[in-house]
Design a protein around this motif. Structure first.
Motif, short mmCIF file in Angstrom:
data_model
loop_
_atom_site.label_atom_id
_atom_site.label_comp_id
_atom_site.label_asym_id
_atom_site.label_seq_id
_atom_site.Cartn_x
_atom_site.Cartn_y
_atom_site.Cartn_z
N SER A 105 6.46 -10.34 0.61
CA SER A 105 5.18 -10.02 1.92
C SER A 105 4.16 -9.63 1.41
O SER A 105 3.11 -10.32 2.71
CB SER A 105 6.49 -10.08 2.62
OG SER A 105 6.32 -8.37 3.43
N GLY A 106 4.22 -8.81 0.72
CA GLY A 106 2.98 -8.12 0.57
C GLY A 106 2.31 -7.01 2.07
O GLY A 106 3.77 -6.60 2.74
N TYR B 120 11.38 1.94 -3.01
CA TYR B 120 10.02 1.41 -2.12
C TYR B 120 8.82 0.34 -3.06
O TYR B 120 8.65 0.58 -3.47
CB TYR B 120 9.04 2.71 -1.05
CG TYR B 120 8.07 2.06 -0.62
CD1 TYR B 120 6.47 1.93 -1.79
CD2 TYR B 120 7.98 1.49 0.43
CE1 TYR B 120 5.69 1.35 -0.51
CE2 TYR B 120 6.99 1.21 1.39
CZ TYR B 120 6.04 1.81 1.34
OH TYR B 120 4.68 1.31 1.79
N ASN B 121 8.65 -0.99 -2.67
CA ASN B 121 7.86 -1.65 -2.71
C ASN B 121 6.89 -2.02 -2.63
O ASN B 121 5.85 -1.46 -1.41
CB ASN B 121 8.04 -2.81 -2.39
CG ASN B 121 9.39 -3.55 -2.02
OD1 ASN B 121 10.18 -3.72 -3.14
ND2 ASN B 121 10.72 -3.63 -1.78
N LEU C 285 2.23 -1.94 -4.03
CA LEU C 285 1.18 -2.17 -4.32
C LEU C 285 0.30 -1.72 -5.23
O LEU C 285 -0.03 -0.53 -4.65
CB LEU C 285 0.36 -3.20 -3.16
CG LEU C 285 1.23 -4.79 -2.66
CD1 LEU C 285 -0.11 -5.02 -1.60
CD2 LEU C 285 1.42 -5.26 -3.33
N MET D 110 9.50 4.66 4.60
CA MET D 110 9.95 3.60 4.54
C MET D 110 11.01 3.39 6.09
O MET D 110 11.19 2.23 5.75
CB MET D 110 11.09 3.84 3.46
CG MET D 110 10.75 3.58 1.90
SD MET D 110 11.84 3.90 0.82
CE MET D 110 12.78 3.12 1.27
N LYS E 219 -0.24 -15.20 -2.80
CA LYS E 219 0.50 -15.01 -3.67
C LYS E 219 1.50 -14.71 -4.05
O LYS E 219 1.71 -16.80 -4.49
CB LYS E 219 1.51 -13.94 -2.39
CG LYS E 219 1.92 -14.57 -1.52
CD LYS E 219 2.74 -13.70 -0.55
CE LYS E 219 3.34 -14.46 0.83
NZ LYS E 219 3.69 -13.78 1.05
N TYR F 237 8.15 -0.66 6.72
CA TYR F 237 7.17 0.03 5.96
C TYR F 237 5.92 0.35 6.19
O TYR F 237 5.36 -0.35 6.78
CB TYR F 237 7.62 -0.74 4.14
CG TYR F 237 8.59 -0.73 3.74
CD1 TYR F 237 9.86 -0.32 4.00
CD2 TYR F 237 8.38 -0.90 2.18
CE1 TYR F 237 10.82 -0.38 3.43
CE2 TYR F 237 9.49 -0.91 1.42
CZ TYR F 237 10.81 -0.83 2.01
OH TYR F 237 12.09 -0.53 1.08
N TYR G 249 -6.47 -9.96 -2.78
CA TYR G 249 -6.51 -9.82 -1.08
C TYR G 249 -8.55 -9.82 -2.05
O TYR G 249 -8.94 -9.87 -3.43
CB TYR G 249 -6.50 -8.54 -1.43
CG TYR G 249 -5.10 -8.24 -0.76
CD1 TYR G 249 -4.13 -7.84 -1.41
CD2 TYR G 249 -4.77 -8.47 0.75
CE1 TYR G 249 -2.40 -7.60 -1.53
CE2 TYR G 249 -3.35 -7.85 1.43
CZ TYR G 249 -2.55 -8.13 0.26
OH TYR G 249 -1.50 -7.90 0.60
N TYR H 81 5.44 -9.61 -8.64
CA TYR H 81 4.94 -10.01 -7.33
C TYR H 81 3.16 -9.92 -7.67
O TYR H 81 2.85 -8.65 -7.86
CB TYR H 81 5.42 -9.55 -5.96
CG TYR H 81 6.98 -9.28 -5.84
CD1 TYR H 81 7.88 -8.75 -6.37
CD2 TYR H 81 7.87 -10.57 -5.49
CE1 TYR H 81 9.83 -8.26 -6.50
CE2 TYR H 81 8.51 -9.88 -5.40
CZ TYR H 81 9.40 -9.19 -5.77
OH TYR H 81 10.99 -9.52 -5.75
N PHE I 166 -0.48 -10.97 -6.34
CA PHE I 166 -1.62 -10.75 -4.77
C PHE I 166 -3.11 -10.65 -5.03
O PHE I 166 -3.21 -10.46 -5.97
CB PHE I 166 -1.02 -9.75 -4.03
CG PHE I 166 0.08 -9.01 -3.79
CD1 PHE I 166 0.98 -8.87 -4.29
CD2 PHE I 166 0.98 -10.13 -2.47
CE1 PHE I 166 2.26 -8.93 -3.80
CE2 PHE I 166 2.33 -10.11 -2.08
CZ PHE I 166 3.06 -9.52 -2.61
N GLY J 241 9.04 -4.82 3.73
CA GLY J 241 9.87 -4.63 2.67
C GLY J 241 10.06 -5.25 1.57
O GLY J 241 10.57 -5.12 0.47
N TYR J 242 9.76 -6.73 2.33
CA TYR J 242 10.55 -7.60 1.19
C TYR J 242 8.53 -7.57 0.25
O TYR J 242 8.03 -8.13 0.45
CB TYR J 242 10.58 -8.80 1.96
CG TYR J 242 11.79 -9.11 2.57
CD1 TYR J 242 12.29 -8.80 4.13
CD2 TYR J 242 13.23 -8.61 2.50
CE1 TYR J 242 12.91 -8.89 5.21
CE2 TYR J 242 14.65 -9.28 2.97
CZ TYR J 242 13.52 -8.31 4.30
OH TYR J 242 14.97 -8.76 5.12
N PRO J 243 9.32 -7.49 -1.29
CA PRO J 243 7.92 -7.27 -1.70
C PRO J 243 6.97 -8.58 -1.87
O PRO J 243 5.77 -8.72 -1.65
CB PRO J 243 9.13 -7.29 -3.57
CG PRO J 243 9.94 -7.02 -3.17
CD PRO J 243 10.94 -7.87 -1.98
#
Lengths: 115, 113
Positions: free
Chosen positions: B100-101, A100-101, A103, B50, A49, B31, A36, A32, A34, B96-98
């Motif tokens: 979405s940033g 956890y996602n 950045l 989280m 994105k 998150y 900014y 993914y 991005f 939390g959705y990847p």
């Protein structure tokens, strides 16, 4: 390990000129990605994105970026720069860590625009 | 308006004097995260959360604490600040959705003398 490299720390262009900011990433899975922008004294604003689909993505303020898997790159472009585009630009990759996602950011490229 | 609010925007303090930087979001995001920004290093994650009562260390957690007692708030605590914590701090939240940033706050510039 996941990482993002922005090779250019500082770039200066003339107003009206075209712009390309480079970004290379290291990530094992489908990334993914991005971009900014941080204007002076401001927070970070999402420009665009990418996750899948068309490798050329359009963003706000006339910016676009192209994902090239073979080169692990996600370069940001704008055909004609305006003085208000002077800012710092950050490329980031979204990585999953412990569920956890997060950045992961590059070091940033500071753009100066000559009148 | 969907936003992340940090306070204060600017803070000068002395070494060892405990301080808290507040962060609040109104998007019902699960998150939340804290980053510090230093020249030439980009943004580095300090701590993340989280969900309520679920927090974990990021890449540079030393010298910091966080708590998540409510979904909307995620304060950053420096119990004994040192000059190497002089930096620009950002709070961010995400659904939390990847893809979405993150949505970022306006930042807190901290100087420790």
């Amino acid at each position: 390990a996941q990482s993002v490299t922005q090779p250019d720390i500082h770039i200066t262009v003339s107003e009206g000129a075209s712009l390309e900011l480079r970004c290379n990433y290291s990530y094992g899975a489908t990334p993914y990605l991005f971009w900014y922008v941080q204007s002076p004294g401001q927070g970070l604003q999402l420009l665009l994105k990418y996750f899948s689909g068309d490798t050329l993505v359009q963003g706000i303020k006339g910016f676009e970026a192209e994902f090239k898997r073979s080169q692990s790159s996600f370069n940001l472009r704008k055909p004609s720069v305006h003085w208000s585009d002077a800012a710092e630009y950050f490329c980031a990759v979204g990585a999953v860590s412990g569920g956890y996602n997060k950045l992961i950011f590059g070091a940033g490229t500071r753009l100066a625009v000559h009148p | 308006e969907a936003q992340v609010t940090q306070n204060p925007r600017y803070l000068i303090t002395v070494t060892g004097k405990k301080l808290t930087v507040t962060c609040s979001q109104n998007m019902n995001h699960e998150y939340m995260s804290w980053y510090r920004q230093d020249p030439g290093l980009g943004l580095r994650q300090i701590y993340y959360s989280m969900n309520v009562e679920v927090t974990d260390k990021g890449d540079v957690p030393e010298g910091y604490k966080v708590s998540r007692k409510e979904k909307r708030n995620f304060p950053l605590i420096l119990e004994s600040p040192s000059p190497n914590q002089t930096s620009l701090y950002f709070c961010a939240s995400s659904s939390g959705y990847p893809i979405s940033g993150y949505t970022f706050g306006s930042g807190t510039r901290l100087t420790v003398v």
